[in-house]
Write an enzyme that holds these catalytic residues in place. Structure first.
Site, short mmCIF file in Angstrom:
data_model
loop_
_atom_site.label_atom_id
_atom_site.label_comp_id
_atom_site.label_asym_id
_atom_site.label_seq_id
_atom_site.Cartn_x
_atom_site.Cartn_y
_atom_site.Cartn_z
N HIS A 219 -4.46 7.05 5.98
CA HIS A 219 -3.39 6.89 4.98
C HIS A 219 -3.88 6.59 3.57
O HIS A 219 -3.08 6.46 2.65
CB HIS A 219 -2.41 5.79 5.42
CG HIS A 219 -2.96 4.40 5.24
ND1 HIS A 219 -3.78 3.81 6.16
CD2 HIS A 219 -2.81 3.49 4.24
CE1 HIS A 219 -4.10 2.59 5.75
NE2 HIS A 219 -3.54 2.37 4.59
C1 UD1 Z 1 0.47 0.57 1.23
C2 UD1 Z 1 -0.58 -0.25 0.50
C3 UD1 Z 1 -1.93 -0.09 1.18
C4 UD1 Z 1 -1.84 -0.42 2.65
C5 UD1 Z 1 -0.73 0.38 3.31
C6 UD1 Z 1 -0.53 -0.07 4.72
C7 UD1 Z 1 -0.31 -0.47 -1.93
C8 UD1 Z 1 -0.74 0.06 -3.25
N1 UD1 Z 1 -0.74 0.23 -0.88
O1 UD1 Z 1 0.09 1.94 1.13
O2 UD1 Z 1 -2.85 -0.99 0.59
O3 UD1 Z 1 -3.06 -0.12 3.27
O4 UD1 Z 1 0.50 0.17 2.59
O5 UD1 Z 1 0.15 0.87 5.49
O6 UD1 Z 1 0.36 -1.46 -1.88
N2 UD1 Z 1 6.96 5.55 2.94
C9 UD1 Z 1 7.96 5.85 3.82
N3 UD1 Z 1 8.49 4.84 4.57
C10 UD1 Z 1 8.08 3.56 4.48
C11 UD1 Z 1 7.06 3.27 3.58
C12 UD1 Z 1 6.50 4.26 2.82
O7 UD1 Z 1 8.38 6.99 3.94
O8 UD1 Z 1 8.61 2.70 5.22
C13 UD1 Z 1 6.35 6.65 2.16
C14 UD1 Z 1 7.00 6.87 0.80
O9 UD1 Z 1 6.99 8.23 0.54
C15 UD1 Z 1 6.05 6.17 -0.14
C16 UD1 Z 1 4.70 6.39 0.54
O10 UD1 Z 1 4.97 6.33 1.92
O11 UD1 Z 1 6.07 6.68 -1.44
C17 UD1 Z 1 3.64 5.37 0.17
O12 UD1 Z 1 4.10 4.04 0.44
P1 UD1 Z 1 3.49 2.80 -0.37
O13 UD1 Z 1 4.01 1.55 0.22
O14 UD1 Z 1 3.65 3.00 -1.82
O15 UD1 Z 1 1.94 2.93 -0.10
P2 UD1 Z 1 1.15 3.09 1.28
O16 UD1 Z 1 0.40 4.35 1.24
O17 UD1 Z 1 2.08 2.84 2.40
N1 UDP Z 2 -0.68 -0.26 13.10
C1 UDP Z 2 0.43 -0.19 13.92
N2 UDP Z 2 0.96 1.05 14.19
C2 UDP Z 2 0.42 2.19 13.68
C3 UDP Z 2 -0.72 2.09 12.83
C4 UDP Z 2 -1.23 0.84 12.55
O1 UDP Z 2 0.92 -1.20 14.41
O2 UDP Z 2 0.96 3.26 13.96
C5 UDP Z 2 -1.23 -1.60 12.78
C6 UDP Z 2 -2.69 -1.76 13.08
O3 UDP Z 2 -2.87 -2.15 14.43
C7 UDP Z 2 -3.10 -2.83 12.09
C8 UDP Z 2 -2.21 -2.56 10.91
O4 UDP Z 2 -1.13 -1.77 11.39
O5 UDP Z 2 -2.81 -4.12 12.59
C9 UDP Z 2 -2.99 -1.80 9.88
O6 UDP Z 2 -2.13 -1.29 8.93
P1 UDP Z 2 -2.47 -0.04 8.02
O7 UDP Z 2 -3.51 0.80 8.66
O8 UDP Z 2 -1.18 0.57 7.70
O9 UDP Z 2 -2.98 -0.75 6.68
P2 UDP Z 2 -4.36 -1.38 6.20
O10 UDP Z 2 -4.86 -2.32 7.23
O11 UDP Z 2 -5.30 -0.26 5.91
O12 UDP Z 2 -3.98 -2.06 4.92
#
Ligand code: UD1
Ligand code: UDP
Length: 373
Positions: A219
């Protein structure tokens, strides 16, 4: 004495999961001393990215959801700051606990700091030293605004020292913050929820006993924003599924925009693209897979907790001890390096030293918060 009013801020999936450890510790041991209020910024909002965890992990639903949702970094962070400020003014907490390195983390830190409320950072001191990562900006900002810095590893304490942030034992203050080695709340959670894992062998219709598999997640913007890079990663993972073991990939909603790339693999027997899974399902996958390929911070560590080798699709990691100890290998997003990394790690003989504490980090954090109250 009045109970310490602690607001914990969550927003993104990993923070919701991390907050379960503090939630549990407060319920079990500190109910009479800490009043915990959970504020969810709404950064993640899909059922599978947020609500599913509250139900499954027996946490109370957030007291407040700011419903900020998605947006550009500035839009999202600004909306979170504005809404956090209103909540903090109304609730008048004694401290604001933030997790990790997302926009929710930084926004809450700025809002609390400017109201003079002590900021308490869980996962303080982590650095990838890659300043292009949005998380690096969030971490550095959050750490330098914090009064309490709860570090998961000794390496995190060293990173803070390099930036001039040194710990003080007396009452922590902005000028003299408290820096503590507490271990990792996710180690607490992995131990706790692994015990609840049942004999269930299925995840989203896939029977995990039917064949060996590799677990993958992806991601990071650097791997997913450019469709050709993301497409190259999927092609590589499918190839790995063909030549080693089937790959199971829970798809992060960030990549749903690449529908045409994802559609190519719907029928593939070598890579199974599934919806985001719950934390117990994730533990089921992590504990039964042959190896992990990921760019996630949390999943890198969980592969270590479940004693699985890890191929990291990044050029740096904050969890440097995993690479130094040979549990993980950094491969960026280059297909050849990822493929070679998987071949190598499938045969790796690894050791699993106690890098992340002893499984009671959340209790330690609560005690440290109360020590100077
Ligand atoms: C965010 C965090 C990242 C973390 C990740 C965990 C920031 C800058 N990034 O990244 O550090 O590792 O979460 O998963 O804070 N979206 C949906 N549904 C949701 C949430 C998001 O469709 O419930 C889609 C939207 O199109 C959105 C995109 O995902 O624009 C990105 O979501 P965002 O929360 O901005 O960043 P992540 O890539 O999720
Ligand atoms: N995770 C989850 N379901 C998923 C993918 C990840 O429960 O489909 C959990 C994973 O076990 C870990 C956390 O989400 O505890 C990690 O989140 P993510 O990879 O979104 O973010 P990051 O740790 O890189 O910030």
């Amino acid at each position: 004495m009045d109970r310490f009013h602690l607001i914990q801020i969550v927003g993104a999936r990993p923070q919701i999961i991390k907050s379960a450890a503090i939630d549990r510790a407060v319920k079990k041991q500190f109910q009479d001393k800490i009043r915990l209020t959970t504020v969810h910024t709404g950064q993640h909002y899909d059922h599978g990215m947020s609500e599913v965890f509250y139900k499954e992990m027996s946490m109370c639903a957030p007291d407040i959801n700011l419903k900020v949702g998605s947006g550009s970094h500035a839009q999202q962070t600004a909306a979170m700051m504005t809404n956090c400020e209103s909540s903090f003014k109304e609730l008048e907490p004694d401290g604001v606990l933030i997790y990790g390195d997302t926009n929710s983390t930084l926004a809450a830190a700025i809002a609390a700091y400017k109201l003079g409320i002590p900021v308490m950072h869980v996962e303080a001191g982590l650095r990838s030293h890659n300043l292009k990562m949005p998380e690096e900006c969030n971490r550095i900002g959050a750490d330098h605004l914090s009064t309490y810095l709860f570090c998961p590893t000794p390496a995190a304490i060293d990173c803070l020292a390099q930036e001039g942030v040194h710990g003080h034992d007396e009452s922590p203050s902005l000028e003299r913050p408290g820096v503590y080695m507490t271990g990792d709340v996710m180690y607490d959670n992995s131990l706790f929820y692994a015990e609840q894992e049942s004999e269930e062998h299925e995840v989203q219709g896939i029977d995990l006993r039917a064949q060996e598999f590799i677990l993958a997640t992806c991601h990071r913007p650097v791997n997913t924003d450019d469709p050709s890079i993301f497409s190259g990663i999927l092609r590589t993972l499918e190839e790995i599924g063909r030549s080693h073991h089937m790959v199971i990939l829970p798809v992060h909603p960030r990549v749903s925009r690449h529908r045409s790339v994802l559609e190519k693999y719907i029928e593939s027997p070598h890579i199974k693209l599934i919806e985001p899974v719950s934390f117990l399902e994730m533990i089921r996958l992590e504990s039964r897979c042959k190896a992990v390929v990921t760019d996630s911070g949390g999943v890198q560590k969980e592969s270590f907790f479940f004693k699985k080798p890890c191929v990291v699709m990044r050029e740096q990691t904050e969890w440097t001890e995993l690479v130094d100890n040979g549990n993980a290998v950094l491969c960026g997003n280059d297909p050849e390096r990822i493929t070679a990394g998987v071949s190598r790690m499938l045969n790796a003989e690894c050791t699993y030293p106690p890098f992340y504490g002893s499984g009671n980090s959340a209790e330690e954090i609560c005690e440290l918060i109360l020590r100077h109250h």
